[in-house]
Design an enzyme around this catalytic site. Structure first.
Site, PDB file in Angstrom:
ATOM      1  N   CYS B  17       0.800  -1.215   0.000  1.00 52.58           N
ATOM      2  CA  CYS B  17       0.000   0.000   0.000  1.00 52.58           C
ATOM      3  C   CYS B  17       0.833   1.265   0.000  1.00 52.58           C
ATOM      4  O   CYS B  17       2.045   1.228   0.167  1.00 52.58           O
ATOM      5  CB  CYS B  17      -0.868   0.083   1.251  1.00 52.58           C
ATOM      6  SG  CYS B  17      -1.655  -1.432   1.687  1.00 52.58           S
ATOM      7  N   GLY B  18       0.136   2.368  -0.124  1.00 54.14           N
ATOM      8  CA  GLY B  18       0.721   3.676   0.098  1.00 54.14           C
ATOM      9  C   GLY B  18      -0.104   4.403   1.135  1.00 54.14           C
ATOM     10  O   GLY B  18      -1.333   4.289   1.158  1.00 54.14           O
TER      11      GLY B  18
END
Ligand code: SF4
Ligand code: SF4
Lengths: 507, 365
Positions: B17-18
């Site tokens: 993810c970010g």
């Protein structure tokens, strides 16, 4: 034709001697404590009597010319799925003796070994595996009761803990040497275990035979056991170790006591056990002051009083059918550690019927105890130590993933010093100098070398555990403990999966 | 509590993810467009299967009410949730969450919000003696379990907005550019096996707490069992859920500070502890002995907020990126510096926090 008892014809092993290689040095004659090899004056050569061989392989290992081969006797009874040879032979034996079939070591019976059905996980792509040679990898383990929560006070120097913790013992590896009493194994091995445990920063268990005065100096790494015979139990003994263990049962022989034959009680054993030389030392089946759980509660607290609440008290029980409920009671009775001994656990002597038929495998017992204590919200009140049939470091990892805080190894530690699992520990004639107090045999174990081998084994396992942990993307043992998501099962039915709390492989 | 039947047999998604977060320590309001733009920069950290935002300070008119955001596939499901809510709460307002149909968002669930206050004492149908927060948490779990509806946000003056899609599409769907808040977090998700469920997107919230998380919690199996012992049942098929519950347990129930909780998540290594002065050594030894099952092992970078602060934390050996930057009274935390630079060119300071060392930024008041 001379009459030979039927039993004599159906021995288990036979000796193959390479006549060309044999130099008649008689090493085998001196090494064999069962009198298999003998010097034949008439023929002027070493010969042997196959019927006496119990398959310990001592002669084979020590023969300077590798002239010996010990083989299982291939002679077969007519095939019969019901009457397997072991049953037939047992009947011949009992028909001769009229006695209980005795046996030593853990059960060789073909009972499922669930370790072999459990497989471990490893990281791929989504999380990196961790290399224990480059990154910290933590195996430190604490055994004892822990509170549910902690209260801290924050000071400029950092946090201070306000909650008072109960005594715990700290282990560098989640592995300890299991209870093997002085008497059942000899003094050399007790020194060896004490030294190995001290060097490694873990613990060995005295077993029920007391603690010899000269070993008190290893007390920091000793768990002193109190069993139904109360051998060698006194105030100093209770305060000599880092923890006290009440032995209720043993996996190899749940429900029965122990019997150390008088022949094994020499001066040193006698002074340690506090029994007369040459008299049998009998541990009753139950503790005669524990007929119920509330009695256990009293004994736990009596021992805590005697040791001024400075050390944790462990209770060792055999894995029997209702082990989860029993363990829950034991924890509620105040035990800080519950040691569960599975049915494949070793023993110095047990009736073969009991050893092979009573109890349940440690894997199932461990899984259900851990789950039960969690369901009841008391898992933190006690640590769980799993014992009985741990063969390798992967078994240790699987035990911890199922929920054990640590494991006890007994048989593995004896194998490390040469035991070949001949299972005749009860004879007192152990040719490897382990389960014997005969000075001629016992001196085959050098305590320095034995300590080194035991320590080596544990270090090797620790390295392997670190590798497996790192492979799973974990760098601390507490993240593996009870983490059954790191296990998958092959070849088990739904009920077994439910009991183990492990998903089937592929899911 | 007793573990539910076959609790071990769960499915869990795995994702990379970010994350992005920003806090204005003076409570000056930051428009939604800023976190949206920052998340756009990190478009490639997700794969369109999950995006979301949490924002604090967005409901000043209802600041003392619990703002429940609820999603449900069907109207009947939503109705059944409303039935339950009526029993347990006083409803002050009930309205659809404003949305805009967007091409990228397919088959969105019905999203609804309630502004609520908790019934007290004898008026409650259940849990009469619980303190208010416990009561609210119990009701949330009850709704999530008993109805097809899912409460995905429950704090005061805050809200989570999330779903299946890229964060920018989710933002457009929820019209987030129309909101203003003093703390924002955003999340872009790259699940490798997803149930494609809106509830599974980040942020995860419980009461005022919100969490966005980049990483995989390898200790999930034990964290989950440990939480179950403490009456938290994990049902959301994602490991971030355990972070939310652990925060609730450690901070709200056990009274630990956020700093202490972060030490539970990422404790110092033993050789560091062994070198500490006696008092601290004892404190950390106790912490690891008692809270070992709550340790978050495996790679992670998390952003956590409770509306008074924003915390960024990495795992003990920093296996996921996390960058912190300051500009005036704004503090940014992000997976990538580029996303911060994109919304704020001039930064006073930029640094990468050390492994396991939390950065906790508090509001000034
Ligand atoms: S030890 Fe080996 S070489 Fe020596 S007598 Fe025995 S069999 Fe022969
Ligand atoms: S300890 Fe000795 S007697 Fe017992 S199994 Fe091992 S080798 Fe045989």
């Amino acid at each position: 034709m001379a009459f030979a008892p039927i039993n004599k014809n159906y021995h288990d092993f036979f000796v193959v001697r390479d006549k060309d290689a044999c130099i008649n040095c008689q090493v085998c004659v001196r090494q064999c404590s069962y009198g298999v090899h003998f010097w034949d004056e008439a023929r002027q050569c070493v010969r042997h009597d196959n019927t006496k061989c119990i398959g310990c392989h001592r002669c084979e290992a020590l023969c300077p010319t590798q002239a010996l081969l010990i083989q299982e006797k291939p002679s077969n009874f007519k095939a019969n799925a019901l009457w397997r040879p072991v049953f037939i032979k047992n009947i011949y034996k009992q028909a001769d003796t009229g006695g209980v079939l005795l046996s030593g070591m853990g059960s060789p019976a073909d009972i499922p070994v669930y370790w072999d059905n459990l497989l471990l996980d490893a990281s791929q792509v989504t999380n990196p595996s961790i290399d224990p040679l480059r990154e910290p990898m933590e195996l430190r383990t604490f055994l004892g009761s822990k509170p549910t929560r902690l209260e801290f006070e924050e000071t400029p120097e950092g946090p201070r803990v306000k909650t008072k913790l109960k005594p715990n013992i700290a282990l560098n590896f989640p592995i300890m040497f299991s209870a093997m009493s002085f008497g059942s194994i000899n003094f050399n091995l007790h020194i060896a275990m004490a030294r190995a445990a001290s060097e490694l920063g873990t613990y060995y268990n005295t077993g029920e035979g007391g603690l010899h005065q000269s070993l008190y100096k290893y007390g920091k790494n000793t768990i002193v056991q109190v069993a139904s015979g109360r051998f060698g139990v006194h105030r100093d003994y209770l305060n000599a170790g880092a923890a006290i263990e009440i032995k209720i049962g043993q996996g190899a022989k749940p429900g029965i006591g122990g019997h150390l034959p008088g022949e094994k009680i020499n001066a040193k054993v006698s002074e340690t056990r506090m029994v007369p030389i040459g008299s049998d030392a009998i541990s009753p089946a139950p503790h005669h002051d524990i007929y119920s759980i509330e009695d256990l509660h009293q004994l736990i607290y009596a021992l805590k009083e005697a040791s001024e609440y400075k050390v944790p008290v462990s209770v060792k029980i055999a894995a029997v059918h209702n082990v989860a409920a029993i363990a829950s009671g034991v924890v509620r009775a105040g035990a800080d550690i519950v040691a569960i001994d599975g049915m494949r656990g070793g023993t110095g002597a047990a009736p073969a019927m009991i050893r092979d038929n009573v109890g349940i495998p440690i894997e199932l017992a461990l899984a259900s105890v851990d789950q039960r204590l969690r369901d009841e919200g008391i898992r933190n009140n006690a640590s769980i130590v799993a014992a009985g049939g741990t063969r390798c470091s992967a078994d240790v990892v699987k035990a911890i993933a199922l929920g054990a805080d640590a494991v006890y190894i007994g048989t593995a530690a004896l194998l490390a010093v040469g035991c070949t699992l001949c299972a005749r520990c009860y004879t007192g004639k152990c040719p490897w100098g382990i389960a014997t107090n005969d000075p001629y045999l016992a001196k085959r174990q050098n305590p320095d070398i034995a300590a080194k081998k035991m320590a080596n084994l544990m270090k090797a396992w620790a390295h392997e555990i670190e590798e497996m942990l790192g492979g799973m993307g974990l760098n601390s043992i507490e993240s593996l403990r009870g983490n059954r998501d790191k296990l998958r099962a092959v070849g088990l039915n739904q009920i077994e999966l439910d009991t183990l709390g492990v998903k089937a492989a592929g899911r | 509590m007793k573990a539910p039947e076959r609790y071990y047999d769960f499915q869990k998604d795995i994702s990379g993810c970010g994350v992005f977060g920003v806090i204005n320590t003076k409570r000056e309001l930051i428009p939604g467009s800023m976190p949206i733009q920052a998340m756009c920069t990190m478009h490639d950290r997700g794969n369109g299967l999950g995006g979301g935002f949490a924002a604090y300070g967005i409901y000043p008119d209802h600041a003392d009410k619990y703002a429940f955001h609820i999603m449900c596939e069907t109207q009947e499901g939503l109705d059944s949730a409303e039935e339950l809510i009526k029993k347990f709460f006083v409803i002050h307002e009930s309205q659809p969450i404003p949305t805009k149909p967007t091409l990228a968002i397919k088959n969105p669930p019905i999203v609804w919000r309630f502004f609520l206050s908790a019934k007290q004492g004898g008026d409650r149908p259940k849990w009469r003696t619980n303190d208010e927060k416990d009561y609210v948490v119990n009701v949330i779990m009850h709704i999530n379990k008993k109805t097809p509806a899912f409460v995905f946000s429950s704090g005061k003056n805050m809200g989570a907005f999330k779903g299946v899609g890229f964060p920018e599409d989710i933002a457009e769907f929820f019209r987030l550019d129309e909101y203003q808040g003093y703390i924002w977090t955003g999340h872009n998700r790259f699940p490798t096996n997803t149930p494609g469920w809106w509830g599974g997107a980040h942020p995860f919230t419980l009461l005022d707490w919100s969490i966005v998380h980049n990483g995989e919690i390898s200790s999930y199996g034990i964290n989950r069992r440990y939480l179950c012992e403490h009456d938290y049942e994990c049902t959301l098929m994602t490991d971030t859920e355990v972070v939310a519950y652990e925060i609730d347990m450690l901070i709200r129930k056990h009274g630990l500070s956020l700093r202490m909780a972060s030490w539970v998540f990422a404790p110092p290594f033993w050789d560091e502890i062994d070198r500490m002065p006696e008092e601290q050594r004892k404190a950390f030894e106790a912490l690891r002995m008692v809270y070992g099952p709550a340790l978050l092992n495996g790679p992670f970078a998390i952003l956590v907020s409770d509306g008074t602060c924003l915390m960024g934390l990495n795992d003990r050996i920093k296996l996921r990126p996390l960058i912190v930057a300051e500009s005036g009274s704004n503090v940014f935390m992000s997976s990538e510096e580029s996303s911060i630079r994109d919304v704020c060119r001039e930064l006073d300071t930029v640094w990468a926090p050390k492994a396991g060392e939390p950065v906790i930024v508090k509001l000034e008041d």
